[in-house]
Scaffold this motif. Structure first.
Motif, PDB file in Angstrom:
ATOM      1  N   ASP A 289     -14.318   0.239  -2.956  1.00 22.35           N
ATOM      2  CA  ASP A 289     -14.128   0.477  -1.526  1.00 22.35           C
ATOM      3  C   ASP A 289     -13.499   1.852  -1.286  1.00 22.35           C
ATOM      4  O   ASP A 289     -13.965   2.631  -0.448  1.00 22.35           O
ATOM      5  CB  ASP A 289     -13.257  -0.639  -0.929  1.00 22.35           C
TER       6      ASP A 289
ATOM      7  N   ASP B 102      -7.878   3.269   1.892  1.00 18.44           N
ATOM      8  CA  ASP B 102      -7.848   1.960   1.237  1.00 18.44           C
ATOM      9  C   ASP B 102      -6.596   1.734   0.397  1.00 18.44           C
ATOM     10  O   ASP B 102      -6.600   0.894  -0.482  1.00 18.44           O
ATOM     11  CB  ASP B 102      -9.115   1.796   0.361  1.00 18.44           C
TER      12      ASP B 102
ATOM     13  N   HIS C 291      -7.206  -1.457   5.456  1.00 17.78           N
ATOM     14  CA  HIS C 291      -7.473  -2.768   6.054  1.00 17.78           C
ATOM     15  C   HIS C 291      -6.631  -3.866   5.406  1.00 17.78           C
ATOM     16  O   HIS C 291      -6.956  -5.030   5.484  1.00 17.78           O
ATOM     17  CB  HIS C 291      -8.977  -3.108   5.943  1.00 17.78           C
ATOM     18  N   HIS C 292      -5.576  -3.446   4.711  1.00 14.54           N
ATOM     19  CA  HIS C 292      -4.645  -4.428   4.140  1.00 14.54           C
ATOM     20  C   HIS C 292      -3.637  -4.826   5.205  1.00 14.54           C
ATOM     21  O   HIS C 292      -3.690  -4.355   6.340  1.00 14.54           O
ATOM     22  CB  HIS C 292      -3.947  -3.846   2.914  1.00 14.54           C
TER      23      HIS C 292
ATOM     24  N   THR D 160     -12.380  -0.628   4.262  1.00 15.82           N
ATOM     25  CA  THR D 160     -12.210   0.785   4.600  1.00 15.82           C
ATOM     26  C   THR D 160     -13.563   1.484   4.709  1.00 15.82           C
ATOM     27  O   THR D 160     -13.797   2.262   5.634  1.00 15.82           O
ATOM     28  CB  THR D 160     -11.347   1.470   3.527  1.00 15.82           C
TER      29      THR D 160
ATOM     30  N   ASP E  92     -15.834  -5.377  -1.784  1.00 17.65           N
ATOM     31  CA  ASP E  92     -14.671  -6.057  -1.202  1.00 17.65           C
ATOM     32  C   ASP E  92     -15.015  -7.482  -0.743  1.00 17.65           C
ATOM     33  O   ASP E  92     -14.288  -8.071   0.049  1.00 17.65           O
ATOM     34  CB  ASP E  92     -14.146  -5.268   0.009  1.00 17.65           C
TER      35      ASP E  92
HETATM   36 MN   LIG Z   1     -10.669  -2.267   0.316  1.00 18.01          MN
END
Ligand SMILES: [Mn+2]
Length: 345
Positions: free
Chosen positions: A29, A75, A96-97, A121, A143
């Motif tokens: 990613d 990411d 995107h965490h 991401t 992902d």
């Molecule tokens: Mn990722």
């Protein structure tokens, strides 16, 4: 979600910049997100960032060396405040965490506006660049996500009629391509830099998968070298017998870390509830990937980390941690306790 205004803001920054520096997560990613931006804007340096202790010093050193006019984190689940404080130019962070709060950074994370929207991401970076769909697909499916633009891909045959992310990842030709992206980042940093610079110039996935060009052949050969090592480790792990519902597998320091990819493949191939896959590194730490098939593992990890010398984070069912080696047995016991509690409820 990441809004249209935010996507435009990212474009504006990249268009203006002369010398951007990209720190990308060293998985499919992160790499895909970097490639999408590099190929679109044709400028800047990319540096893969691995989870390591003292990573803020690594970032600060690279920033001093390269002296960029824009820094973009891709990411990466966490960036220390002191890194952001040390930057003398604008900093963008696309991730995107689980959202974190930091100052002095333009933070683009879909989960901030829309809890639960953890589209990857490379999905958002694809919205920024709107080209190289195949690279975006590598990042998203890597992902474990099927993006809404999957149908637009011109080589549907590479999916071998597989539909779900794990089936595509582990039982299709496209899955091989995702492994290529992952494995060419292994090895020494000069090797991986060379591999990525070759990948920057590939125009079609068939160049790699069918070795239709000399650049594709070069990358395929690199992939096969690393894949041999990976397949041997996978076989070891599959032969490992574990009585309970938790699968725990550790392996010694080697040239390469496969924990994240290995834990994903084991999750697909084995019927267990929780997977803990750890590799000993050269600093007496266990670099650990944790996967939940039937339960959320991130809350378990967060609880356990309060009593253990280590740090980590990630997604609810796919997270990671770095644990001091002497604490690792205690870490496993505490995780087992948390799992037992879940099963009681
Ligand atoms: Mn990722």
């Amino acid at each position: 979600m990441v809004t249209d205004e935010q996507l435009q803001e990212i474009r504006d920054h990249l268009e203006k910049s002369l010398n951007p520096l990209f720190f990308y997560d060293d998985d499919q990613d992160g790499l895909s997100a970097f490639l999408l931006l590099k190929r679109k804007y044709q400028k800047g340096r990319g540096i893969p960032a691995k989870p390591r202790s003292g990573d803020h010093e690594f970032y600060l050193r690279k920033i001093r060396e390269i002296d960029p006019d824009l820094i973009v984190f891709l990411d990466r689940p966490d960036v220390a405040q002191e890194v952001l404080d040390g930057a003398k130019c604008p900093v963008l962070w696309i991730d995107h965490h689980k959202p974190v709060k930091r100052l002095g950074v333009k933070y683009y994370n879909p989960m901030v506006n829309t809890p639960g929207d953890n589209r990857s991401t490379s999905f958002w970076v694809y919205q920024v660049v709107q080209q190289d769909l195949w690279i975006a697909l590598v990042g998203c499916i890597g992902d474990w996500q099927i993006p809404d633009f999957l149908d637009k891909f011109e080589h549907q045959e590479l999916f071998n009629k597989k539909k779900t992310p794990p089936e595509i990842l582990f039982d299709s030709e496209f899955g091989k391509l995702i492994k290529v992206f992952n494995f060419i980042l292994k090895g020494s940093s000069s090797e991986s830099r060379k591999n990525v610079s070759v990948l920057e110039k590939i125009q079609s996935p068939l160049e790699i998968l069918r070795q239709e060009s000399s650049k594709g052949k070069f990358l395929w050969k690199k992939f096969e070298q690393i894949n041999k090592e990976y397949e041997a480790l996978l076989k070891n792990a599959l032969d490992h017998v574990e009585e309970g519902r938790m699968f725990i597998f550790t392996y010694p320091t080697g040239k390469n870390s496969f924990s994240s990819g290995l834990s994903n493949e084991l999750l697909h191939r084995l019927n267990k509830d929780v997977f803990i896959i750890a590799r000993e590194n050269e600093h007496d730490e266990m670099v650990t990937s944790i996967r939940g098939k039937t339960v959320d593992v991130l809350p378990m990890l967060e609880k356990v980390l309060k009593t253990i010398n280590g740090h980590g984070g990630g997604h609810v069912r796919a997270c990671g941690a770095v644990i001091a080696k002497e604490e690792f047995p205690k870490f496993v016991v505490e995780m087992q306790k948390e799992f037992a509690k879940l099963k009681l409820n």
